[in-house]
Design a protein around this motif. Structure first.
Motif, PDB file in Angstrom:
ATOM      1  N   LYS A 163      -9.394  -0.678   4.494  1.00  0.00           N
ATOM      2  CA  LYS A 163      -9.719   0.754   4.376  1.00  0.00           C
ATOM      3  C   LYS A 163     -10.394   1.135   3.120  1.00  0.00           C
ATOM      4  O   LYS A 163     -10.638  -0.032   2.068  1.00  0.00           O
ATOM      5  N   GLU A 164     -11.016   1.932   2.953  1.00  0.00           N
ATOM      6  CA  GLU A 164     -11.917   2.507   1.596  1.00  0.00           C
ATOM      7  C   GLU A 164     -10.673   3.306   0.495  1.00  0.00           C
ATOM      8  O   GLU A 164     -10.017   4.182   1.001  1.00  0.00           O
ATOM      9  N   CYS A 165     -10.923   2.849  -0.590  1.00  0.00           N
ATOM     10  CA  CYS A 165      -9.937   3.477  -1.696  1.00  0.00           C
ATOM     11  C   CYS A 165     -10.900   4.911  -1.875  1.00  0.00           C
ATOM     12  O   CYS A 165     -12.025   4.774  -1.915  1.00  0.00           O
ATOM     13  N   PRO A 166      -9.910   6.006  -1.780  1.00  0.00           N
ATOM     14  CA  PRO A 166     -10.597   7.407  -2.179  1.00  0.00           C
ATOM     15  C   PRO A 166     -11.160   7.410  -3.507  1.00  0.00           C
ATOM     16  O   PRO A 166     -11.952   8.566  -3.597  1.00  0.00           O
ATOM     17  N   TYR A 167     -10.614   6.768  -4.397  1.00  0.00           N
ATOM     18  CA  TYR A 167     -11.004   7.059  -5.873  1.00  0.00           C
ATOM     19  C   TYR A 167     -12.250   6.184  -6.080  1.00  0.00           C
ATOM     20  O   TYR A 167     -13.323   6.610  -6.708  1.00  0.00           O
ATOM     21  N   CYS A 168     -12.312   4.750  -5.941  1.00  0.00           N
ATOM     22  CA  CYS A 168     -13.451   3.897  -6.111  1.00  0.00           C
ATOM     23  C   CYS A 168     -14.445   3.410  -5.301  1.00  0.00           C
ATOM     24  O   CYS A 168     -15.334   2.723  -5.299  1.00  0.00           O
ATOM     25  N   CYS A 169     -13.845   3.972  -3.805  1.00  0.00           N
ATOM     26  CA  CYS A 169     -14.737   3.796  -2.501  1.00  0.00           C
ATOM     27  C   CYS A 169     -14.922   2.191  -2.344  1.00  0.00           C
ATOM     28  O   CYS A 169     -15.861   1.562  -1.642  1.00  0.00           O
ATOM     29  N   SER A 170     -14.204   1.434  -2.910  1.00  0.00           N
ATOM     30  CA  SER A 170     -14.264   0.087  -2.422  1.00  0.00           C
ATOM     31  C   SER A 170     -13.098  -0.451  -1.242  1.00  0.00           C
ATOM     32  O   SER A 170     -12.364   0.237  -1.063  1.00  0.00           O
ATOM     33  N   LYS A 171     -13.597  -1.532  -0.481  1.00  0.00           N
ATOM     34  CA  LYS A 171     -12.734  -1.906   0.429  1.00  0.00           C
ATOM     35  C   LYS A 171     -11.422  -2.635   0.211  1.00  0.00           C
ATOM     36  O   LYS A 171     -11.581  -3.574  -0.510  1.00  0.00           O
ATOM     37  N   ILE A 172     -10.250  -2.063   0.730  1.00  0.00           N
ATOM     38  CA  ILE A 172      -8.976  -2.819   0.448  1.00  0.00           C
ATOM     39  C   ILE A 172      -8.157  -2.893   1.675  1.00  0.00           C
ATOM     40  O   ILE A 172      -8.531  -2.313   2.820  1.00  0.00           O
ATOM     41  N   SER A 173      -7.228  -3.781   1.451  1.00  0.00           N
ATOM     42  CA  SER A 173      -6.286  -3.986   2.690  1.00  0.00           C
ATOM     43  C   SER A 173      -5.436  -2.745   3.199  1.00  0.00           C
ATOM     44  O   SER A 173      -5.384  -1.909   2.629  1.00  0.00           O
ATOM     45  N   VAL A 174      -5.244  -2.479   4.464  1.00  0.00           N
ATOM     46  CA  VAL A 174      -4.516  -1.193   4.998  1.00  0.00           C
ATOM     47  C   VAL A 174      -3.304  -1.025   4.439  1.00  0.00           C
ATOM     48  O   VAL A 174      -2.475  -0.088   4.433  1.00  0.00           O
ATOM     49  N   LYS A 175      -2.826  -2.237   4.094  1.00  0.00           N
ATOM     50  CA  LYS A 175      -1.247  -2.602   3.600  1.00  0.00           C
ATOM     51  C   LYS A 175      -1.252  -1.951   2.176  1.00  0.00           C
ATOM     52  O   LYS A 175      -0.142  -1.831   1.838  1.00  0.00           O
ATOM     53  N   ALA A 176      -2.475  -2.182   1.514  1.00  0.00           N
ATOM     54  CA  ALA A 176      -2.249  -1.692   0.062  1.00  0.00           C
ATOM     55  C   ALA A 176      -1.630  -0.384  -0.294  1.00  0.00           C
ATOM     56  O   ALA A 176      -1.925   0.663   0.425  1.00  0.00           O
ATOM     57  N   VAL A 177      -0.807  -0.513  -1.262  1.00  0.00           N
ATOM     58  CA  VAL A 177      -0.275   0.999  -1.891  1.00  0.00           C
ATOM     59  C   VAL A 177      -1.061   1.306  -3.178  1.00  0.00           C
ATOM     60  O   VAL A 177      -0.796   2.422  -3.757  1.00  0.00           O
ATOM     61  N   ARG A 178      -1.489   0.171  -3.859  1.00  0.00           N
ATOM     62  CA  ARG A 178      -2.484   0.434  -5.254  1.00  0.00           C
ATOM     63  C   ARG A 178      -3.768  -0.305  -4.830  1.00  0.00           C
ATOM     64  O   ARG A 178      -3.776  -1.494  -4.303  1.00  0.00           O
TER      65      ARG A 178
END
Length: 138
Positions: A114-129
């Motif tokens: 998914k995309e981080c709403p703050y820095c717009c980088s791609k991260i795991s869907v399981k990430a909480v941070r």
């Protein structure tokens, strides 16, 4: 007693007229007719054709032991019939599977990023941070 027989006949009629039973009956009838075609192909075309090269006809191969004829040539012909029939059924099932899978498309796989709403980088869907900007994700 008559009520039991009527109930039995109604149950049998319901069973016999179900779709898969009728499909199976049609398949058996077509299979028997097709077997006659394959047998003719083997006996009338393939065996004589092999006989041209092997200088022998399978149907005439007989071994006589103590007055008993063992027709192993007929057995070889039956084995050839079986191999042809099995190959044709294999090809038919393969084509039917191919045709049935044409209309069905596999469901798209669930995204694993998914995309981080703050820095717009791609991260795991399981990430909480976010590992890039360390923002707390909801």
């Amino acid at each position: 007693m008559e009520g039991h027989m009527k109930k039995f006949l109604n149950e049998f009629k319901a069973f016999a007229l179900r779709g898969n039973v009728m499909d199976m009956a049609v398949g058996v009838i077509i299979g028997a007719a097709f077997q006659a075609i394959v047998t003719s192909l083997t006996n009338d075309v393939i065996s004589p054709f092999i006989g041209l090269f092997g200088k022998t006809d399978f149907s005439s191969m007989v071994l006589t032991i103590r007055g008993v004829d063992i027709r192993y040539g007929a057995f070889i012909t039956s084995v050839i019939n079986f191999i042809i029939m099995a190959f044709i059924i294999f090809m038919l099932v393969k084509v039917l599977n191919k045709l049935s899978s044409l209309g069905h498309k596999d469901a798209p796989a669930a995204p694993d990023t998914k995309e981080c709403p703050y820095c717009c980088s791609k991260i795991s869907v399981k990430a909480v941070r976010c590992p890039n900007c360390t923002s707390q994700l909801s």
